[in-house]
Design an enzyme around this catalytic site. Structure first.
Site, PDB file in Angstrom:
ATOM      1  N   ASN A  93      -2.007  -4.045  12.625  1.00 56.70           N
ATOM      2  CA  ASN A  93      -0.954  -3.051  12.398  1.00 56.70           C
ATOM      3  C   ASN A  93      -1.632  -1.689  12.304  1.00 56.70           C
ATOM      4  OD1 ASN A  93       1.046  -1.387  11.422  1.00 56.70           O
ATOM      5  ND2 ASN A  93       1.265  -2.437   9.450  1.00 56.70           N
ATOM      6  N   TRP A  94      -1.453  -0.903  13.350  1.00 47.69           N
ATOM      7  CA  TRP A  94      -2.125   0.406  13.384  1.00 47.69           C
ATOM      8  C   TRP A  94      -1.413   1.465  12.553  1.00 47.69           C
ATOM      9  CZ3 TRP A  94      -4.674   2.089  18.683  1.00 47.69           C
ATOM     10  CH2 TRP A  94      -5.814   1.296  18.884  1.00 47.69           C
ATOM     11  N   LYS A  95      -0.205   1.135  12.064  1.00 56.24           N
ATOM     12  CA  LYS A  95       0.565   2.105  11.266  1.00 56.24           C
ATOM     13  C   LYS A  95       0.671   3.427  12.032  1.00 56.24           C
ATOM     14  CE  LYS A  95      -0.820  -0.466   7.231  1.00 56.24           C
ATOM     15  NZ  LYS A  95      -1.107  -0.529   5.821  1.00 56.24           N
ATOM     16  N   HIS A 148       7.875  -4.307   6.384  1.00 53.22           N
ATOM     17  CA  HIS A 148       6.566  -3.974   5.805  1.00 53.22           C
ATOM     18  C   HIS A 148       6.789  -3.200   4.508  1.00 53.22           C
ATOM     19  CE1 HIS A 148       2.678  -2.073   5.204  1.00 53.22           C
ATOM     20  NE2 HIS A 148       2.174  -3.022   5.980  1.00 53.22           N
ATOM     21  N   GLU A 200       5.522  -0.656   3.326  1.00 57.67           N
ATOM     22  CA  GLU A 200       5.596   0.802   3.475  1.00 57.67           C
ATOM     23  C   GLU A 200       6.996   1.232   3.939  1.00 57.67           C
ATOM     24  OE1 GLU A 200       2.047   1.255   5.880  1.00 57.67           O
ATOM     25  OE2 GLU A 200       0.876   0.617   4.145  1.00 57.67           O
ATOM     26  N   GLU A 233       2.064 -10.183   2.041  1.00 62.28           N
ATOM     27  CA  GLU A 233       1.221  -9.015   1.825  1.00 62.28           C
ATOM     28  C   GLU A 233       1.466  -8.456   0.430  1.00 62.28           C
ATOM     29  OE1 GLU A 233      -0.027  -7.095   5.772  1.00 62.28           O
ATOM     30  OE2 GLU A 233       1.836  -6.159   5.159  1.00 62.28           O
ATOM     31  N   GLY A 289      -4.556  -1.744   1.685  1.00 63.91           N
ATOM     32  CA  GLY A 289      -5.350  -0.523   1.730  1.00 63.91           C
ATOM     33  C   GLY A 289      -6.175  -0.255   0.483  1.00 63.91           C
ATOM     34  N   SER A 302      -5.979  -5.821   2.872  1.00 65.14           N
ATOM     35  CA  SER A 302      -7.434  -5.669   2.752  1.00 65.14           C
ATOM     36  C   SER A 302      -8.231  -6.812   3.375  1.00 65.14           C
ATOM     37  CB  SER A 302      -7.849  -5.465   1.286  1.00 65.14           C
ATOM     38  OG  SER A 302      -7.328  -4.231   0.806  1.00 65.14           O
ATOM     39  N   GLY A 310      -4.452  -4.217   8.636  1.00 60.09           N
ATOM     40  CA  GLY A 310      -4.185  -2.786   8.764  1.00 60.09           C
ATOM     41  C   GLY A 310      -5.452  -2.042   9.154  1.00 60.09           C
TER      42      GLY A 310
HETATM   43  P1  PGA Z   1      -4.747  -3.187   5.149  1.00 66.59           P
HETATM   44  O1  PGA Z   1      -3.173  -3.170   5.511  1.00 66.59           O
HETATM   45  O2  PGA Z   1      -5.375  -4.275   5.970  1.00 66.59           O
HETATM   46  O3  PGA Z   1      -5.230  -1.827   5.517  1.00 66.59           O
HETATM   47  O4  PGA Z   1      -4.831  -3.467   3.676  1.00 66.59           O
HETATM   48  C1  PGA Z   1      -2.481  -4.361   5.748  1.00 66.59           C
HETATM   49  C2  PGA Z   1      -1.063  -4.070   6.127  1.00 66.59           C
HETATM   50  O5  PGA Z   1      -0.466  -3.128   5.599  1.00 66.59           O
HETATM   51  O6  PGA Z   1      -0.489  -4.794   6.980  1.00 66.59           O
END
Ligand code: PGA
Length: 251
Positions: free
Chosen positions: A13-15, A98, A100, A168, A174, A213, A234
């Site tokens: 997931n490149w966000k 997600h 976010e 998640e 993150g 993470s 991520g």
């Molecule tokens: P991260 O994000 O690997 O940077 O912790 C995971 C995600 O939000 O899917």
């Protein structure tokens, strides 16, 4: 070699990261994918890159996904993208719910369910995210929160083709923090139980990813946990060598 019930999936997931120049990173992933074992690879770039990336992966084992969609197929929704448009651009899956999106866009379980149904309507797989906050885990409510999110977000009639679940924990995203393997096993066990009780054999065949993470250094341990069928990655998916090293946990 361990025989798996489900083919693993490692999705990146490149966000809100990536420009057209990032296609070089994708090329390295496509190259590296040839050396990997039996694992599906998917990259979910920002929507601006889906068409470009989908063209680049044609003929390779890498699939392209989107990060969100609107529930409606079309209409007066300025700035939004429908599942049909994302499919047209070359996506084969859409991440929905997600944390976010749940946090910054106030998405509810009902919203997430509607988006998952939109993905299905367009013939795409919905990767539905669930996960507790730090406070909820501290208060011993992690299992109850995730069970509620799962029941509210996953639409009826799900199959192993149209659904992937990603566990998640919000506090692990993150942050560099991860749950213990025992906590991951407990949560994935609960998710499997719910999927099986609702969808029987399809629930047994549905992939459940861990996300938060995931890095090359912890991938083997996390991917080795019972009922973990891959990862949603991520930060580490932005670098081809790290992303490939995570998928390599399945060698
Ligand atoms: P991260 O994000 O690997 O940077 O912790 C995971 C995600 O939000 O899917």
């Amino acid at each position: 070699m361990m025989v798996r019930a489900r083919r693993p999936l490692v999705a990146g997931n490149w966000k809100m990261n990536g420009l057209r120049s990032s296609a070089a990173e994708l090329s390295r992933i496509i190259q590296g994918a040839k050396e990997l074992g039996a694992v599906d690879l998917m990259l979910c770039p920002p929507a601006t890159l889906i068409a470009l990336f989908a063209a680049a992966v044609a003929g390779s084992a890498v699939r392209i996904g989107a990060q969100d969609c609107h529930a409606e197929p079309s209409g007066a929704f300025t700035g939004d993208l429908s599942a049909e448009m994302l499919r047209d651009a070359g996506a084969s899956a859409i991440i929905v719910g997600h944390s976010e999106r749940r946090i910054h866009h106030n998405e509810t379980d009902a919203d997430v369910r509607a988006k998952a149904l939109a993905a299905r309507r367009a013939g795409l797989c919905a990767i539905i995210c669930v996960g507790e906050t730090h406070g909820e885990r501290e208060n011993g409510r992690a299992l109850a929160v995730v069970e509620r999110q799962l029941d509210g977000s996953v639409p009826d009639g799900a199959t192993a083709e149209n659904l992937v679940v990603a566990y998640e924990p919000v506090w692990a995203i993150g942050s560099g923090l991860t749950p213990t393997p025992a906590d991951v096993a407990e949560m994935h066990g609960l998710i499997r139980e719910r999927l099986q009780s609702r969808f029987a054999k399809e629930g047994q065949a549905t992939r459940i990813l861990y996300g938060g993470s995931v890095k090359p250094s912890n991938a083997k341990e996390l991917m080795g946990v019972a009922e973990v069928d891959g990862a949603l990655v991520g930060g580490a998916s932005l670098k081809a060598d790290e992303f490939l090293a995570i998928a390599d946990a399945y060698r």
